[in-house]
Design a protein around this motif. Structure first.
Motif, PDB file in Angstrom:
ATOM      1  N   ASP A 237       0.803  -1.232   0.000  1.00 16.23           N
ATOM      2  CA  ASP A 237       0.000   0.000   0.000  1.00 16.23           C
ATOM      3  C   ASP A 237       0.828   1.272   0.000  1.00 16.23           C
ATOM      4  N   GLY A 238       2.045   1.192  -0.527  1.00 19.68           N
ATOM      5  CA  GLY A 238       2.840   2.406  -0.682  1.00 19.68           C
ATOM      6  C   GLY A 238       2.909   2.804  -2.141  1.00 19.68           C
ATOM      7  N   PHE A 239       3.478   3.948  -2.415  1.00 20.96           N
ATOM      8  CA  PHE A 239       3.700   4.317  -3.812  1.00 20.96           C
ATOM      9  C   PHE A 239       4.990   5.118  -3.946  1.00 20.96           C
ATOM     10  N   VAL A 240       5.621   4.909  -5.101  1.00 22.14           N
ATOM     11  CA  VAL A 240       6.894   5.571  -5.357  1.00 22.14           C
ATOM     12  C   VAL A 240       6.610   6.978  -5.867  1.00 22.14           C
ATOM     13  N   VAL A 241       7.172   7.965  -5.176  1.00 26.08           N
ATOM     14  CA  VAL A 241       7.016   9.355  -5.636  1.00 26.08           C
ATOM     15  C   VAL A 241       8.075   9.662  -6.686  1.00 26.08           C
ATOM     16  N   HIS A 242       9.305   9.250  -6.416  1.00 29.81           N
ATOM     17  CA  HIS A 242      10.407   9.535  -7.353  1.00 29.81           C
ATOM     18  C   HIS A 242      11.388   8.376  -7.366  1.00 29.81           C
ATOM     19  N   TYR A 243      11.902   8.093  -8.566  1.00 31.71           N
ATOM     20  CA  TYR A 243      13.109   7.298  -8.672  1.00 31.71           C
ATOM     21  C   TYR A 243      14.242   8.306  -8.876  1.00 31.71           C
ATOM     22  N   LEU A 244      15.263   8.212  -8.060  1.00 30.83           N
ATOM     23  CA  LEU A 244      16.380   9.148  -8.165  1.00 30.83           C
ATOM     24  C   LEU A 244      17.606   8.339  -8.538  1.00 30.83           C
ATOM     25  N   GLY A 245      17.694   7.963  -9.815  1.00 27.95           N
ATOM     26  CA  GLY A 245      18.741   7.043 -10.220  1.00 27.95           C
ATOM     27  C   GLY A 245      18.455   5.695  -9.582  1.00 27.95           C
ATOM     28  N   ASP A 246      19.381   5.243  -8.736  1.00 23.92           N
ATOM     29  CA  ASP A 246      19.137   3.985  -8.021  1.00 23.92           C
ATOM     30  C   ASP A 246      18.402   4.224  -6.711  1.00 23.92           C
ATOM     31  N   GLY A 247      18.123   5.475  -6.373  1.00 24.90           N
ATOM     32  CA  GLY A 247      17.405   5.794  -5.139  1.00 24.90           C
ATOM     33  C   GLY A 247      15.900   5.748  -5.343  1.00 24.90           C
ATOM     34  N   ILE A 248      15.185   5.485  -4.241  1.00 19.40           N
ATOM     35  CA  ILE A 248      13.725   5.412  -4.297  1.00 19.40           C
ATOM     36  C   ILE A 248      13.159   6.244  -3.155  1.00 19.40           C
ATOM     37  N   LEU A 249      12.212   7.130  -3.479  1.00 17.24           N
ATOM     38  CA  LEU A 249      11.478   7.861  -2.450  1.00 17.24           C
ATOM     39  C   LEU A 249      10.018   7.396  -2.527  1.00 17.24           C
ATOM     40  N   ALA A 250       9.551   6.819  -1.420  1.00 17.78           N
ATOM     41  CA  ALA A 250       8.188   6.290  -1.424  1.00 17.78           C
ATOM     42  C   ALA A 250       7.428   6.747  -0.180  1.00 17.78           C
ATOM     43  N   LEU A 251       6.107   6.811  -0.326  1.00 19.87           N
ATOM     44  CA  LEU A 251       5.242   7.207   0.787  1.00 19.87           C
ATOM     45  C   LEU A 251       4.271   6.073   1.110  1.00 19.87           C
TER      46      LEU A 251
END
Lengths: 440, 183
Positions: A237-251
């Motif tokens: 039940d999360g979602f990825v806001v941004h892929y930053l290269g190999d980084g992941i920002l999710a909420l």
């Protein structure tokens, strides 16, 4: 109904009113076939047809049934012209004879030609000609409507595909959090404030390694890596806001336990993928896959940022910065998943997550130290078991360290390392048992 | 059959058992999710839907067909074809007497329409002898459902007594239909 032998009207007038008719004697012998029926069925002047009943049931017509068939709509056909039926009713005349008054069944004007008829062959008073023309107009409209409907369905399918493609760039949950139902409703500056769990993940040392790789190999590897770990976020039940290269920002807008579960699953997924086919061509053989994940809970501002020519969805918040900094601490503590005290406070009391406190740590950009916890569920099972067995010792050593009892702390961390020599956090503290705890 | 019949099958399942049950029935029956009222469909579509409904709902085919018939009259015909219904008859007996005519007249609009045939003979003020002819097997419970729905539409209670095929010469199902004002 006028009898056909009415002396005042005569046969000609009768045939004009009822052009398609047949007459049987009271005993059931076919006496008369009208000129229009003869023309329809292609009969000679003196030829008597062999007639079949097609409806309500199919059989050679038997005049004995007439009494049982009155009041019903019958379909009759001629053996020599089966494709040109007649539809009508049988009526008993005052003198006991049977009269079939009928018309060829038709749905389209084209059926007239098929029956060898002209529009003028249909009696005006029957209304059939009017109905055929009305039906023709309705069919044309219907065909146009169906064509328009097919075009509309095609456009709808295309729009659905565009929407699905758009949703891969801008998460649906992000728009929902902003109260936006359709991307068309989004406006620059739309924003919302919410309390949520933030996950920041980063593949350690990949940036420096990638400088030695071909661009196509970098994309191939990153996509394969994300293909393995990103579904763990979606499945919890999360979602990825941004892929930053190999980084992941999710909420994670549900309870934070989902984020902790996702983080543990991501670590398990990357371990499984490394054992499988994650190593793509062009990736240096000495590259060690270590995924660091930081979790924090707090207030965030979500919104649409940009200018008229380029928009983006964005999250602006100290909570995101903290999650990023906590991820950075995973290298210091040799941990896979770390989370803050604010995050830990919101875990359900009855949850079965296993973790240990690593102490109050100073984080860049924050005035106060932050309690940091390490997830033990995210570790490889064999390592996790060792950490669980030494957790009490670690807790006591950490308490001694935080109260300045360095001899007791050093002894405790040494015992932890004796149990689990790979415990980087214990080594980290042991190395600092001679220094002021405030400098940690 | 035309889509309007299948619409009743869909409507009844969705109304009484929910959209998820309908999704299961139509997908397992290989039928469309929805139907266009004016479009002819193979009879097998309807038979497959009924067969799958029997399996999924765990109800006898006769009960399901009866319910479909009643639903068709009360939820489809009266709501979408009310004017045509009113012009066919003023009460149950009147409507049934004119049913064959009405079926035949709408064939201009529905050229592939193959309706059943009915011969209705009043025996007394509350009893009709109805001969039902159809090339489609097994739909007698559907017809009973239609008549029951018609009775409810005209505030009449309808009961059926089926006569043996050996009691007459014609290839039809003959029944006595009794109709009395609903209490």
């Amino acid at each position: 109904m006028l009898p056909p032998r009415d002396p005042q009207l005569g046969h000609e007038v009768f045939s004009h009113i009822l052009p398609f008719h047949l007459i049987w004697s009271a005993g059931g012998t076919l006496e008369s076939v009208s000129a229009s029926v003869r023309r329809l069925w292609g009969l000679r002047e003196d030829e008597m047809p062999v007639i079949r009943l097609e409806r309500p049931f199919s059989a050679k017509l038997n005049a004995a049934w007439f009494g049982e068939l009155t009041g019903m709509v019958l379909t009759l056909s001629c053996q020599s012209a089966p494709s040109r039926p007649l539809r009508g009713e049988i009526i008993v005349l005052p003198d006991g004879r049977w009269l079939l008054c009928a018309l060829p069944p038709m749905g389209r004007v084209a059926d007239l030609e098929h029956a060898g008829l002209k529009l003028s062959d249909l009696p005006l008073h029957s209304g059939l000609g009017d109905a055929l023309i009305a039906a023709e107009a309705a069919h044309v409209s219907l065909e146009e409507s169906q064509a328009a409907l097919h075009r509309l369905e095609k456009v709808n399918r295309s729009l659905s595909e565009v929407n699905a493609a758009f949703g891969r760039f801008v998460p649906r949950q992000f728009l929902e959090a902003l109260g936006i139902k359709s991307p068309l409703d989004a406006t620059l500056g739309t924003r919302a404030t919410t309390q949520t769990a933030v996950l920041f993940a980063d593949l350690r040392n990949f940036t420096s390694i990638s400088e030695r790789m071909e661009t196509r190999d970098i994309f191939a590897f990153i996509n394969r890596y994300l293909e393995n770990v990103a579904p763990c976020i979606r499945n919890n039940d999360g979602f990825v806001v941004h892929y930053l290269g190999d980084g992941i920002l999710a909420l994670f807008q549900g309870h934070p336990g989902n984020a902790l579960q996702a983080a543990a699953e991501m670590q398990a997924a990357i371990r499984k993928a490394v054992a499988g086919d994650l190593r793509t061509s062009g990736l240096p053989a000495d590259f060690q896959f270590t995924l660091g994940i930081g979790l924090h809970f707090g207030r965030i501002e979500m919104g649409i940022v940009g200018e008229s020519g380029r928009w983006d969805c964005s999250v602006i918040s100290d909570t995101v910065n903290t999650a990023y900094r906590v991820e950075g601490l995973t290298k210091t503590f040799g941990a896979e998943v770390l989370f803050t005290g604010q995050f830990e406070e919101r875990l359900p009391e009855n949850a079965s997550f296993k973790y240990r406190r690593l102490g109050r740590i100073r984080i860049k950009g924050r005035a106060e130290k932050v309690n940091i916890f390490e997830s033990l569920d995210a570790l490889p099972p064999s390592v996790g078991a060792l950490r669980i067995s030494s957790a009490q010792m670690f807790s006591e050593a950490l308490a001694a360290f935080e109260t300045g009892d360095m001899p007791a702390a050093a002894l405790g961390f040494q015992r932890c390392l004796a149990t689990d020599p790979s415990d980087v956090a214990a080594q980290h503290y042991l190395d600092r048992c001679t220094v002021d705890p405030e400098s940690i | 059959m035309y889509g309007m019949v299948n619409q009743a099958v869909r409507g009844l399942v969705v109304d009484r058992f929910g959209i998820q049950t309908w999704t299961r029935i139509h997908s397992e029956a290989g039928a469309p999710e929805n139907f266009s009222a004016m479009q002819p469909y193979e009879d097998s579509v309807t038979y497959n839907l009924v067969g799958k409904a029997v399996e999924v709902l765990g109800l006898p085919a006769e009960s399901i067909l009866h319910a479909f018939g009643e639903y068709w009259v009360l939820e489809i015909a009266t709501k979408h074809y009310g004017t045509l219904m009113n012009s066919t008859g003023r009460d149950f007996a009147d409507f049934l007497a004119n049913l064959d005519h009405m079926h035949q007249r709408i064939r201009v609009t529905f050229p592939n329409y193959q309706p059943p045939s009915f011969r209705v003979k009043p025996l007394d003020t509350t009893t009709l002898q109805v001969d039902y002819y159809s090339h489609r097997p097994g739909l007698l419970p559907f017809v009973e459902g239609l008549f029951t729905g018609l009775g409810r539409h005209f505030s009449e209670t309808v009961t059926f007594e089926h006569l043996a095929d050996s009691a007459h010469q014609l290839p039809c199902k003959r029944m006595l239909v009794r109709h009395v004002a609903a209490a």
